[in-house]
Design a protein around this motif. Structure first.
Motif, mmCIF file in Angstrom:
data_model
loop_
_atom_site.group_PDB
_atom_site.id
_atom_site.type_symbol
_atom_site.label_atom_id
_atom_site.label_comp_id
_atom_site.label_asym_id
_atom_site.label_seq_id
_atom_site.Cartn_x
_atom_site.Cartn_y
_atom_site.Cartn_z
ATOM 1 N N VAL A 119 -11.817 -8.200 0.659
ATOM 2 C CA VAL A 119 -12.279 -6.849 0.375
ATOM 3 C C VAL A 119 -11.035 -5.966 0.242
ATOM 4 O O VAL A 119 -10.222 -5.872 1.163
ATOM 5 C CB VAL A 119 -13.203 -6.325 1.501
ATOM 6 C CG1 VAL A 119 -13.601 -4.886 1.235
ATOM 7 C CG2 VAL A 119 -14.426 -7.209 1.627
ATOM 8 N N VAL A 120 -10.894 -5.333 -0.914
ATOM 9 C CA VAL A 120 -9.725 -4.496 -1.182
ATOM 10 C C VAL A 120 -9.830 -3.206 -0.389
ATOM 11 O O VAL A 120 -10.840 -2.499 -0.457
ATOM 12 C CB VAL A 120 -9.613 -4.195 -2.696
ATOM 13 C CG1 VAL A 120 -8.413 -3.322 -2.980
ATOM 14 C CG2 VAL A 120 -9.531 -5.492 -3.486
ATOM 15 N N LEU A 121 -8.790 -2.920 0.372
ATOM 16 C CA LEU A 121 -8.753 -1.702 1.188
ATOM 17 C C LEU A 121 -8.524 -0.485 0.302
ATOM 18 O O LEU A 121 -8.005 -0.586 -0.805
ATOM 19 C CB LEU A 121 -7.643 -1.804 2.230
ATOM 20 C CG LEU A 121 -7.709 -2.997 3.190
ATOM 21 C CD1 LEU A 121 -6.491 -3.006 4.091
ATOM 22 C CD2 LEU A 121 -8.981 -2.940 4.007
ATOM 23 N N GLU A 122 -8.911 0.688 0.816
ATOM 24 C CA GLU A 122 -8.745 1.936 0.064
ATOM 25 C C GLU A 122 -7.281 2.176 -0.298
ATOM 26 O O GLU A 122 -6.976 2.596 -1.405
ATOM 27 C CB GLU A 122 -9.280 3.122 0.869
ATOM 28 C CG GLU A 122 -10.772 3.175 0.970
ATOM 29 C CD GLU A 122 -11.450 3.384 -0.371
ATOM 30 O OE1 GLU A 122 -10.995 4.210 -1.181
ATOM 31 O OE2 GLU A 122 -12.446 2.676 -0.614
ATOM 32 N N LYS A 123 -6.377 1.924 0.638
ATOM 33 C CA LYS A 123 -4.960 2.183 0.359
ATOM 34 C C LYS A 123 -4.440 1.256 -0.729
ATOM 35 O O LYS A 123 -3.621 1.664 -1.547
ATOM 36 C CB LYS A 123 -4.113 2.084 1.629
ATOM 37 C CG LYS A 123 -4.080 0.723 2.277
ATOM 38 C CD LYS A 123 -3.238 0.745 3.543
ATOM 39 C CE LYS A 123 -3.263 -0.610 4.222
ATOM 40 N NZ LYS A 123 -2.477 -0.603 5.446
ATOM 41 N N HIS A 124 -4.930 0.013 -0.783
ATOM 42 C CA HIS A 124 -4.498 -0.906 -1.835
ATOM 43 C C HIS A 124 -5.077 -0.495 -3.188
ATOM 44 O O HIS A 124 -4.417 -0.601 -4.218
ATOM 45 C CB HIS A 124 -4.893 -2.341 -1.496
ATOM 46 C CG HIS A 124 -4.179 -2.861 -0.289
ATOM 47 N ND1 HIS A 124 -4.804 -3.644 0.639
ATOM 48 C CD2 HIS A 124 -2.912 -2.684 0.162
ATOM 49 C CE1 HIS A 124 -3.952 -3.940 1.601
ATOM 50 N NE2 HIS A 124 -2.803 -3.352 1.345
ATOM 51 N N LYS A 125 -6.308 -0.016 -3.146
ATOM 52 C CA LYS A 125 -6.934 0.476 -4.371
ATOM 53 C C LYS A 125 -6.153 1.678 -4.916
ATOM 54 O O LYS A 125 -5.881 1.763 -6.108
ATOM 55 C CB LYS A 125 -8.388 0.866 -4.058
ATOM 56 C CG LYS A 125 -9.276 0.879 -5.240
ATOM 57 C CD LYS A 125 -10.768 0.949 -4.930
ATOM 58 C CE LYS A 125 -11.205 1.804 -3.799
ATOM 59 N NZ LYS A 125 -12.656 2.003 -3.732
ATOM 60 N N THR A 126 -5.768 2.580 -4.029
ATOM 61 C CA THR A 126 -5.009 3.755 -4.437
ATOM 62 C C THR A 126 -3.637 3.365 -4.971
ATOM 63 O O THR A 126 -3.176 3.916 -5.985
ATOM 64 C CB THR A 126 -4.861 4.732 -3.250
ATOM 65 O OG1 THR A 126 -6.167 5.066 -2.779
ATOM 66 C CG2 THR A 126 -4.131 5.989 -3.652
ATOM 67 N N MET A 127 -2.981 2.414 -4.314
ATOM 68 C CA MET A 127 -1.664 1.965 -4.799
ATOM 69 C C MET A 127 -1.793 1.317 -6.176
ATOM 70 O O MET A 127 -0.970 1.560 -7.063
ATOM 71 C CB MET A 127 -1.026 0.984 -3.804
ATOM 72 C CG MET A 127 -0.578 1.647 -2.527
ATOM 73 S SD MET A 127 0.330 0.628 -1.327
ATOM 74 C CE MET A 127 -0.363 -0.962 -1.443
#
Length: 179
Positions: A119-127
């Motif tokens: 599950v992709v974390l929010e911070k990874h999605k933002t990066m």
């Protein structure tokens, strides 16, 4: 989904609630700020409100006008931004693509992004979205456009702020005549 998965984000995703990712006070702050803008008739006042300042008057005049007309200067910057986007087709397409991508992943998509079992974390999605934005804007030649935009904005703001006689100095000049 297994709760013991170390790759899951324990905090609720802002994208699960579209209104959670938007600042609820944003529109109120924008409305308040726009109400503080000065009338455009005052901003583009007649010839009598503009004068070349003496050297000692430049900084005080600059400071007073930037504070007094700050919202008007932001509107001018935003109008120039819109002009740049509309007059550069590649930048326009890139801008629409990037905005749509960000809106899809951060606002409209309610399910978490998964790659396999991860599950992709929010911070990874933002990066990831930030990296895509940089690459897309790099290939759409945004550098020269930003350079022009900043130079045009700074030039207009400085010219107006230096040449426009502030209300306090204008009233003093009217009551005592030119010194």
């Amino acid at each position: 989904m297994n709760d013991s998965n170390p790759f899951t984000d324990p905090t609720p995703s802002p994208s699960s609630n579209p209104s959670a990712s938007l600042d609820p006070d944003f529109s109120q702050r924008v409305t308040t700020k726009m109400k503080s803008s000065r009338p455009w008739a005052e901003f583009f006042a007649g010839r009598t409100r503009y004068s070349i300042p003496k050297a000692k008057e430049v900084l005080p005049r600059l400071k007073e006008n930037i504070i007094y007309f700050q919202t008007n200067y932001v509107v001018i910057f935003l109008v120039l931004c819109v002009y740049c986007v509309l007059t550069s087709p590649l930048l326009f397409i890139s801008f629409v693509f990037v905005v749509a991508l960000w809106c899809y992943f951060m606002i409209w998509r309610t399910a978490p992004v998964t790659i396999g079992t991860y599950v992709v974390l929010e911070k990874h999605k933002t990066m990831f979205l930030s990296a895509v934005t940089v690459v897309v804007f790099y290939y759409s030649s945004v550098g020269p456009i930003l350079f022009w935009l900043l130079n045009a904005s700074v030039t207009i703001v400085l010219m107006h702020a230096i040449l426009y006689t502030p209300q306090s100095a204008y009233e003093l000049e009217l009551s005592f005549g030119s010194l």
